[in-house]
Design a protein around this motif. Sequence first.
Motif, short mmCIF file in Angstrom:
data_model
loop_
_atom_site.label_atom_id
_atom_site.label_comp_id
_atom_site.label_asym_id
_atom_site.label_seq_id
_atom_site.Cartn_x
_atom_site.Cartn_y
_atom_site.Cartn_z
N THR A 116 0.84 -1.19 0.00
CA THR A 116 0.00 0.00 0.00
C THR A 116 0.88 1.25 0.00
N LEU A 117 1.86 1.26 0.87
CA LEU A 117 2.75 2.41 0.99
C LEU A 117 3.50 2.65 -0.32
N SER A 118 4.17 1.59 -0.83
CA SER A 118 5.02 1.79 -2.00
C SER A 118 4.17 2.10 -3.24
N ALA A 119 3.06 1.38 -3.43
CA ALA A 119 2.25 1.60 -4.63
C ALA A 119 1.64 3.00 -4.61
N LEU A 123 8.20 -10.68 -3.57
CA LEU A 123 6.75 -10.56 -3.43
C LEU A 123 6.33 -9.10 -3.35
N TRP A 124 7.10 -8.36 -2.57
CA TRP A 124 6.79 -6.93 -2.39
C TRP A 124 6.81 -6.22 -3.75
N ILE A 125 7.89 -6.45 -4.51
CA ILE A 125 8.00 -5.80 -5.81
C ILE A 125 6.86 -6.25 -6.73
N ALA A 126 6.62 -7.56 -6.77
CA ALA A 126 5.60 -8.08 -7.68
C ALA A 126 4.22 -7.51 -7.34
N HIS A 127 3.88 -7.49 -6.07
CA HIS A 127 2.57 -6.95 -5.68
C HIS A 127 2.48 -5.46 -5.96
N THR A 128 3.57 -4.74 -5.76
CA THR A 128 3.55 -3.31 -6.03
C THR A 128 3.30 -3.06 -7.52
N VAL A 129 3.92 -3.89 -8.36
CA VAL A 129 3.73 -3.72 -9.81
C VAL A 129 2.26 -3.89 -10.18
N VAL A 130 1.58 -4.90 -9.64
CA VAL A 130 0.18 -5.10 -10.05
C VAL A 130 -0.76 -4.11 -9.37
N ALA A 131 -0.37 -3.56 -8.22
CA ALA A 131 -1.24 -2.59 -7.55
C ALA A 131 -1.07 -1.19 -8.14
N SER A 182 -3.14 -6.77 -2.76
CA SER A 182 -2.01 -7.50 -2.19
C SER A 182 -2.48 -8.56 -1.20
N PHE A 183 -3.44 -8.19 -0.36
CA PHE A 183 -3.87 -9.12 0.69
C PHE A 183 -4.55 -10.35 0.10
N ASP A 184 -5.25 -10.16 -1.04
CA ASP A 184 -6.01 -11.27 -1.63
C ASP A 184 -5.27 -11.99 -2.75
N GLU A 185 -4.17 -11.44 -3.21
CA GLU A 185 -3.49 -11.94 -4.40
C GLU A 185 -3.03 -13.38 -4.18
N ALA A 186 -3.27 -14.24 -5.20
CA ALA A 186 -2.87 -15.64 -5.02
C ALA A 186 -1.89 -16.12 -6.09
#
Lengths: 265, 346, 272
Positions: free
Chosen positions: A78-81, A136-144, A201-205
Amino acid sequence: MVKAVPTWLRWLAWIFVILAALLLLAPLVVVVGVSVSESQFIAFPPNGFSLKWYGNALGSREYVEAFWLSLRLAALVTLSATLIGGAAAIALSRRRGGQALETFFLSPLVIPSIIFAIGMLMLWSSLFGVTSFLALWIAHTVVALPYVLRTTLAVLAESDPFLEEAARTMGASWPRRLWHVVLPQCRPGLAAGAFFAFNISFDEAVLSLFLRNPGLNTLPVQIYGQLEFSPDPTVAAVSTMMIVLTVTLIVLLDRLLGLNRVAST
Amino acid sequence: MSDLTLRQIEKSFGRTKVLHGIDLDIRSGEFVSLLGASGCGKTTLLRIIAGLESVSGGSVSIAGRDVTELPPEKRDIAMMFQSYALLPHLTVAENVRFPLRMRRRGSREEQVAQVEKALETVQLGHLGDRMIRQLSGGQQQRVALARAIVSGPQVLLLDEPLSNLDARLREEMQVELMEIHNQLGLTTIFVTHDQEEALSLSDRVVLLNNGRIEQQGSPHAIYSAPETGFASSFLGAANLLPVAVEDGPVARLADGQELALRDEETQRGDRMLLLRQEDLKIVPATTAGALRARVAIRVYLGARYRYMLDLAGQRISLTAPNSVHVEPGEDVDLTIAPDRIRLLAR
Amino acid sequence: MTDRREAWLFLVPGLALLVLGFVLPILRMLVLSVLGPDGLTLQQFARFFQDGYYPSILWRTVRMSLVITAITAAIGFPLAYITSRVGPRLRLWLIVMVILPLMTSVVVRTFGWMVLLGRSGPLATTLRDMGLVGRSFSLMHTEAAIVLGMVQVLLPFMVLSMLGVLSRLDPRLEEAARTMGCSFLQTIRRVVLPLAMPGVVAGSLLVFTLSASSFITPSLLGGARIEVLAGSIYKSVTQTLDWNFAAAQSVILFLGLALVLIPYLRLGARHG
């Protein structure tokens, strides 16, 4: 609303809406139902009422650890995105002909996440041998990122383009214009984007599944593993808690920003 | 025989009642304006005639047939919207042909011929193949008009069709609307908030206020003989002053000044005095029988001046030619021909 | 000129993230798909088309995605239209109805379908009680189960894509059509549907893309026998550990979707 819709069609519309609601909500309702059942077998409608599966879930080391991992990850994403996406949106909104750049920033929406996930796994394996929290952090930030970008751009597109020029004529330097003029305008967009980023991010599977390792199982991955193996009421209890979190997010989103407005962007 | 009959039309939105029992008979071929301020119910009434709103009470008949319960597509009407509502995915000609196709009027060839004729009528014969977004606002407006007249409806409904045009185009279109009406003789209902438009176009003006018919009549009658304070102030710039009518007969203003009335004026007591701007004249001081007022503000309008005057504790306004020249702060005398004086109930 | 410099300063973190964290991984995947033990090779692609097995998986993926897209559009359009035309209170509830599942994890929703469709789930029990099916009947591990689950998972995307366009559509156009002789249903067909086409197409493409590339719902509801392309990729990565082949399958998925998406994107660019 156009008047003079035939009565039989109105009835049909109501029946249709009810069936659609059933289709959309039934899977969530049965999960909640299973979670409060006394029986240790998965069944709906539930037999009796019991909260023991919640106790089970909260006492399970795997679920609790996965929950904290997911929470930590979602908070950081949330912060980074929001920071990166918000800054990019501000920059994009004032460039003429930033269309190509905008498309590039939104491309993670179009490229299926399984393709991205494979690439991420292969790159990290070849560079570092194993995946990590950082991956994981980078990947989730990219999609968010695209979500923050879109909500913020939508808000900025509606705002008065001359506000900043007006601030200039009043002698505001650019850091001050940013702080006093631009950021306050972006706030609803940034807030909506932040909500979405957390939720995604919280729901991403998919990414989490590809990038998991024995010490890196997010909550959805933990649930998926259980479902593949053998579903039990405990996983229903965990799932119900995730649904409750989603409902909380939606209520907050509506209270703070108005769901009607968020949905139309 | 009347072409359109409204009986006791009532309409409520939730708890707010917007129409209170409207009765109206419109003759075949008549051009009627529904005039009123925004929120008076005029557009709602038009939409009820079109069938786009249901009524809360009362009935609508077109050409002797009760259509109250019929949806719009089953009524023989055409409507021109304020925003034109042209279908953006169709060309100009396809837009104009749309009502003919939907109402299955004639063969394809006949329809095409009718479309051409309608486009000629609004002088757009050469633009049939254009897309809507390629047209200017004025051209779009003509397309909307062509689309409304092409099917030769029993009733033509116009919802403030000229309000989105600039002043010059609007005057042009007014003339054109009159010509088309003379040529086709369609029963026309024209909704507007612009009193000049209503007066210049219509056979009859229906003035609406708060969901009721305030007054109706020919443009001349309604302008020269308003029956209520609202009618007089809405139609043309009028000044209203409270007076007491006394023997003489004279009208006594609040500050004691007297204005001589015609001898026929028999009613005595508290009334409202209506003074139209164009009837008031500024005359040299100390003219017998004149009213004394003080100039407050002067506005230059080119050929004329507009003056705001203080008279008997009220602010009134009038326009005067350039040749009359008085300064703010000066006292002036005003006269009005006795037969131009109107007295209304207070 | 501070404006330009400031703009770049704000763009750099995002660009860096996307290039290093998004473009680079995808490039790595592309490289791996054509890399063999001794240099460049198309061997992995040849293997995919060698026998009928993988093409049949590809065909099933395409076929099911088309069915899912069509059903989603057929349900999504009326739902979006109703949502765009009702009063604000009801609209809010309908939006909640669409957004709540959207924002719930796919894993949780699929679990719900496993319960609903399972042998002791309400659907099977009801049908059994009515005597329509046998004792061992279960909808699980069928293509129908996958379609049903995917429709529910993807319907919100379709509805929201269409809702954006429909909400911006001027209701006067529909009224005008009514005054010109269209019945309600004719108005939908001749005015609303043509004008909502951009939303319908965008929603359908999105749903098709997501449907063709998802594996969580298909693998949980379809089981091991009914394999789809994305599931096969996941298996190659986690079970057979054949990453080059996984990369090749991803490239095939990627190219297939590009084939569908690019004509649309060019069309969109031309119409602005």
